[in-house]
Design a protein around this motif. Structure first.
Motif, PDB file in Angstrom:
ATOM      1  N   PHE A  59       0.880  -1.140   0.209  1.00  0.00           N
ATOM      2  CA  PHE A  59      -0.198  -0.433   0.294  1.00  0.00           C
ATOM      3  C   PHE A  59       1.176   1.142  -0.544  1.00  0.00           C
ATOM      4  N   ILE A  60       0.315   2.476  -0.241  1.00  0.00           N
ATOM      5  CA  ILE A  60       1.012   3.540  -0.155  1.00  0.00           C
ATOM      6  C   ILE A  60       0.093   4.900   0.397  1.00  0.00           C
ATOM      7  N   THR A  61       0.155   5.647   0.742  1.00  0.00           N
ATOM      8  CA  THR A  61      -0.319   6.744   1.707  1.00  0.00           C
ATOM      9  C   THR A  61      -0.639   7.529   0.423  1.00  0.00           C
ATOM     10  N   LYS A  62      -1.966   7.918   0.129  1.00  0.00           N
ATOM     11  CA  LYS A  62      -3.245   8.831  -0.250  1.00  0.00           C
ATOM     12  C   LYS A  62      -3.791   9.616   0.689  1.00  0.00           C
ATOM     13  N   TYR A  63      -4.077  10.653   0.087  1.00  0.00           N
ATOM     14  CA  TYR A  63      -4.986  11.488   0.547  1.00  0.00           C
ATOM     15  C   TYR A  63      -6.626  11.867  -0.106  1.00  0.00           C
ATOM     16  N   GLN A  68      -6.331  10.838   4.967  1.00  0.00           N
ATOM     17  CA  GLN A  68      -4.837   9.851   4.672  1.00  0.00           C
ATOM     18  C   GLN A  68      -5.577   8.741   4.854  1.00  0.00           C
ATOM     19  N   VAL A  69      -5.491   8.537   3.315  1.00  0.00           N
ATOM     20  CA  VAL A  69      -5.561   6.427   3.477  1.00  0.00           C
ATOM     21  C   VAL A  69      -4.704   5.694   2.818  1.00  0.00           C
ATOM     22  N   LYS A  70      -4.781   3.994   3.053  1.00  0.00           N
ATOM     23  CA  LYS A  70      -4.024   3.499   2.606  1.00  0.00           C
ATOM     24  C   LYS A  70      -4.555   2.769   0.559  1.00  0.00           C
ATOM     25  N   ALA A  82      -7.975   0.969   0.588  1.00  0.00           N
ATOM     26  CA  ALA A  82      -7.328  -0.083   1.334  1.00  0.00           C
ATOM     27  C   ALA A  82      -7.487  -1.156   0.934  1.00  0.00           C
ATOM     28  N   ASP A  95      -1.487  14.233  -2.859  1.00  0.00           N
ATOM     29  CA  ASP A  95      -0.481  13.785  -1.902  1.00  0.00           C
ATOM     30  C   ASP A  95      -0.770  14.976  -0.689  1.00  0.00           C
ATOM     31  N   ASP A 239      -6.721  -1.320   7.401  1.00  0.00           N
ATOM     32  CA  ASP A 239      -7.226  -0.097   6.907  1.00  0.00           C
ATOM     33  C   ASP A 239      -8.677   0.225   5.928  1.00  0.00           C
ATOM     34  N   PHE A 242     -11.113   2.794   8.015  1.00  0.00           N
ATOM     35  CA  PHE A 242     -10.590   3.770   8.426  1.00  0.00           C
ATOM     36  C   PHE A 242     -11.755   4.939   8.725  1.00  0.00           C
TER      37      PHE A 242
END
Length: 357
Positions: A59-63, A68-70, A82, A95, A239, A242
């Motif tokens: 997973f990467i972190t984004k918005y 903020q979500v995965k 997620a 980002d 996740d 969330f």
């Protein structure tokens, strides 16, 4: 040793009994080791749990909508939110949380833009669709799902002719009661992909995503109504639970009966519930229907007055509509006036309706 072999030869029942015991042991071992098919994201029994064990958990972190979500990049270029059945396009993510504005200024120039990111509802409450590769049984379940939404809400479904905004409903090829869907109206790129055993319980839920709704358990106020048992959630699936502070709420109050609600055992790693009510009770079994609050929320977001009002020039369509204020947070479907024009709130933007008289 010879005497034992002689006795076994003289009494064949002993050998048969041993063979039966060995066979039963092998069956039990195989059953305990066999991995169950993944399916219904609204599962409420241990036998319908959803698994992420074989999925790539990179997973990467984004918005998303400022939260903020995965997310995970899928093979088709979309991002699973997620790792769930909700699919997002790159422009729906950012980002930085700063790129999301909860109350943007209405701007007539938006009418000339394309998708422009964010989440958009279907114009005039009409979802245009193309069907590709579905079996007769899944088509039947799809029609039941259409009927459930159209019989109770202002949303309608029509086969596409030449419309630029439509959703493609196709088979995912998975031998399961499953589905994934993009969020909101996405031009020609939106899709719903269904397993070969998909039922109306799942399809009605996926249509909810297409209409722009996220999962009910992701509401910011969920902890006042349910308990998330993180100790029972599969690794890599935490996740999925969330909380979103900015997403539009489908229902006016938290609704455990919503079609967008996960079931008690969804993503369980040990057969124990991942979601219960505050008293520890299991949630109701999911049904192939939308709840009373789903209906109210949908008819609020997709009102019967969607589209350009036809006043025949006799009445000002802006009469009784307040001017936009930067100090308010507006619900989807609300209308305002701004610099001589009428606008309606979408999920993440304002849509131009008409000029005031």
């Amino acid at each position: 040793m010879n005497m034992k072999r002689k006795n076994e030869k003289m009494n064949p029942k002993i050998g048969i009994k041993k063979l039966l015991i060995l066979t039963m042991a092998m069956v039990v071992c195989f059953a305990s080791c066999e991995k169950k098919e993944v399916d219904d994201p609204t599962a409420t029994t241990p036998n319908e749990e959803v698994s992420t064990e074989d999925q790539d958990t990179t997973f990467i972190t984004k918005y998303f909508l400022g939260d903020q979500v995965k997310v995970r990049l899928e093979e088709d270029g979309t991002y699973s939110l997620a790792g769930s059945d909700t699919r997002l396009f790159e422009e729906q993510l950012s980002d930085s949380p700063d790129s999301f504005d909860e109350n943007p200024v209405p701007d007539a120039g938006q009418t000339n833009l394309g998708l422009g990111g964010g989440v958009r509802k279907w114009t005039n409450g009409v979802v245009y669709y193309v069907i590709s590769g579905l079996s007769a049984s899944v088509r039947s379940e799809l029609q039941k799902s259409f009927d459930e939404w159209t019989s109770k809400t202002n949303v309608t479904f029509k086969e596409r002719t030449n419309q630029s905004n439509y959703v493609t409903i196709s088979s995912s090829g998975s031998n399961s009661n499953s589905g994934v869907a993009t969020l909101g109206m996405n031009g020609s790129r939106g899709f719903i992909r269904l397993g070969t055993r998909a039922t109306a319980v799942v399809i009605i839920h996926e249509i909810g995503h297409t209409l722009g709704y996220i999962h009910e358990q992701n509401r910011s106020d969920r902890d006042n109504f349910i308990r998330i048992n993180f100790e029972n959630i599969q690794n890599g699936a935490q996740d999925q639970f969330f909380k979103s502070n900015s997403a539009t709420l489908l229902t006016g109050q938290f609704d455990i009966n919503s079609t967008m609600m996960y079931g008690s055992f969804t993503f369980s790693k040990n057969g124990r519930p991942t979601i219960t009510d505050l008293n520890g009770n299991l949630l109701p079994q999911r049904q192939a229907r939308i709840s009373t609050l789903d209906v109210e929320g949908t008819n609020s977001l997709y009102s019967s007055s969607d589209g350009n009002p036809d006043t025949g020039g006799e009445t000002d369509p802006c009469d009784g509509v307040d001017e936009w204020s930067r100090f308010r947070r507006y619900a989807v479907g609300e209308r305002v006036t701004y610099r001589g024009s009428l606008y309606e709130r979408d999920f993440t933007r304002w849509n131009f309706i008409t000029r005031c008289n």
